[in-house]
Design a protein around this motif. Structure first.
Motif, PDB file in Angstrom:
ATOM      1  N   ASP A  70      47.966  47.120  48.432  1.00  0.00           N
ATOM      2  CA  ASP A  70      46.543  47.232  48.123  1.00  0.00           C
ATOM      3  C   ASP A  70      45.699  47.453  49.367  1.00  0.00           C
ATOM      4  N   SER A 106      40.501  44.741  50.475  1.00  0.00           N
ATOM      5  CA  SER A 106      39.489  44.165  49.599  1.00  0.00           C
ATOM      6  C   SER A 106      39.756  42.673  49.496  1.00  0.00           C
ATOM      7  N   ASN A 109      40.984  41.281  46.088  1.00  0.00           N
ATOM      8  CA  ASN A 109      42.403  41.568  45.846  1.00  0.00           C
ATOM      9  C   ASN A 109      43.292  40.636  46.661  1.00  0.00           C
ATOM     10  N   GLU A 112      43.317  37.049  45.125  1.00  0.00           N
ATOM     11  CA  GLU A 112      44.093  36.962  43.881  1.00  0.00           C
ATOM     12  C   GLU A 112      45.584  36.904  44.187  1.00  0.00           C
ATOM     13  N   THR A 113      46.049  37.708  45.135  1.00  0.00           N
ATOM     14  CA  THR A 113      47.468  37.710  45.486  1.00  0.00           C
ATOM     15  C   THR A 113      47.883  36.397  46.139  1.00  0.00           C
ATOM     16  N   PHE A 223      38.911  51.320  47.960  1.00  0.00           N
ATOM     17  CA  PHE A 223      37.879  50.339  47.671  1.00  0.00           C
ATOM     18  C   PHE A 223      36.608  50.729  48.419  1.00  0.00           C
TER      19      PHE A 223
END
Length: 495
Positions: A70, A106, A109, A112-113, A223
């Motif tokens: 990402d 980002s 992102n 969350e990971t 992004f």
């Protein structure tokens, strides 16, 4: 006999630093609970830079490869004058010796990971919508008072240690009586995140040294891109943040591009560090301990370094392998290191934020003649386990790939590495006090030979945070170096 507290560590704050620390602690098998007052990850972009050291920290608990998917690898940095002419350019290597590149990302992102990684551990957890209201220091534990903001209930958690990763307004910092100290001037900037641009953006982060309004552009790829415009003395803050004004500023950068403004807000960039990082069983990390100006993109990175430095030390203490005095090295090592990055960011900021026309012309000539002005620094840790040894002791170690194709850290895991010439290991005058905390690799593997050649050493010990503990060049030196590993229980040698 004293009762063992149910938890080893409570981490106050569930941002990227707190969750990274929790992941590292859980990897060591510690019982860790992170408490975050917000319910969800904040959806707006904030931090957007992760360097090779940050990725190496994520690699330690198996999240780096997933995160890299990402991210956008950056190609370096470009500096332009007011007319758009190139002053200097730094081209980043495709791969840093630490084993990773430099990335734009980002933050939503990323978070969350990291939270997903923590949820997959056996001994770590994150409780959202939980606010810490008070801490009680006891002789052998800390009581953490928590309010569940959804249910309205309260609880008291017993833990051996507490780490405050609760940001610039840290209640944990207030609890230990620590205070920010300014390390440089602050200044307001308009920060804009915008999607689009139709390929008109530069291919790498770019500083525009325009004395009428210095600004910075960071292309986003998948992004939103980031634009940072210096607030000038005659600016009206309300007018500057208006949609019309923001569009006008963006048009100076991407004249005909189509874009969507995601966020536009005024921020005051600070340079701050605290006077103390620890009181007994309570510590702070990340923005609770230091606030970095953005010019080197090191705000998040410095917090991640705090987490990496502290995690293995807490693990050894909780496992009974080291005395609590080991924790004294946390502040000593990290305080000076974080300050070095703040001072470097202030130096770069002084270059970038020049608004006097004559000074700007002199600055432009100097930058055009010195391409090393903006190269990344690699400061040494403050006084600590590396003693008075000069670099590379106390600096980040390289990470080669080994003969089987794996990165070195994937073999070592969250342990110390003793890498040595096979001939030196055979000539060792005493049995090496190896343990389950130490991996021994020799130069029969070409990757280890490459590591030792680069360090100009016959042996090196690398700490679990991947910093060099020290070098050795003889059997006697090797024995002295191994004695500096802060592990008290002898055991088997791992391979």
């Amino acid at each position: 006999m004293r009762e063992t507290p149910p938890l080893d560590v409570v981490v106050v704050g569930g941002g990227p630093v707190g969750v990274t620390l929790s992941n590292l602690l859980a990897q060591h098998g510690l019982r860790v609970t992170a408490l975050e007052r917000e319910t969800d990850v904040y959806h707006m972009p904030r931090a957007r830079h992760v360097d090779w050291e940050g990725m190496r920290i994520f690699q330690t608990f198996g999240a780096a490869d997933r995160l890299e998917q990402d991210m956008l690898a950056t190609r370096g940095l470009r500096v332009l004058d007011a007319s758009g002419e190139l002053l200097l350019e730094y081209t980043a290597p495709p791969l840093h010796p630490a084993g990773w590149a430099d990335y734009q990302m980002s933050q939503p992102n990323l978070e969350e990971t990291l939270r997903g990684a923590l949820a997959s551990t056996a001994t770590g957890e994150l409780r959202t919508a939980h606010e810490v209201t008070a801490l009680e220091d006891r002789s052998d534990h800390v009581v953490v008072h928590v309010r569940d903001l959804v249910r309205g209930t309260t609880a008291a958690l017993r833990t051996r240690f507490v780490v405050g990763c609760d940001g610039a307004n840290s209640m944990v910092r207030d609890h230990i009586g620590s205070r920010y100290q300014p390390l440089g001037p602050d200044h307001p900037f308009l920060v804009v995140d915008a999607a689009g641009g139709n390929g008109q953006l530069p291919d790498r982060p770019t500083i525009v040294c325009d004395p009428t309004r210095p600004h910075y552009v960071s292309p986003g790829g998948r992004f939103p891109s980031r634009f940072e415009f210096m607030v000038m003395p005659d600016d009206d803050p309300d007018e500057l943040t208006s949609t019309e004004s923001v569009i006008g500023l963006l048009r100076d950068v991407i004249p005909t591009g189509q874009f969507e403004i995601v966020r536009a807000a005024l921020y005051r960039f600070h340079s701050l560090a605290v006077d103390r990082w620890r009181s007994g069983r309570v510590m702070i990390a990340g923005d609770a301990a230091h606030v970095q100006p953005p010019f080197m993109g090191q705000g998040l990175m410095s917090g991640l370094r705090d987490a990496a430095n502290l995690a293995w030390k807490l693990a050894l203490v909780c496992q009974g392998e080291s005395d609590e005095s080991l924790l004294d090295t946390y502040e000593a090592e990290r305080k000076a290191h974080a300050r070095a990055w703040i001072e470097e960011a202030n130096r770069i900021g002084g270059i970038v934020m020049t608004t006097d026309a004559d000074e700007a012309r002199a600055r432009d000539l100097r930058l055009a003649e010195n391409s090393a002005e903006l190269r990344p620094i690699e400061p040494q840790l403050g006084p600590g386990l590396h003693s008075d040894d000069p670099p590379p002791a106390g600096t980040l170690a390289p990470q080669p790939r080994l003969a089987d194709g794996r990165r070195m850290d994937d073999v070592v895991g969250p342990r110390f590495l003793l890498a040595a010439r096979a001939s030196l290991l055979r000539a060792a005058t005493t049995d090496l006090p190896g343990s389950e905390h130490i991996v021994v690799l020799d130069d029969d593997d070409p990757g280890i030979g490459q590591l030792l050649d680069g360090l100009r050493a016959s042996a090196v010990i690398i700490r679990p945070d991947r910093y060099v503990l020290g070098l050795a060049h003889s059997p006697e030196g090797l024995s002295r170096l191994v004695d500096r590993v802060p592990v008290r229980t002898p055991g088997r040698r791992c391979a």
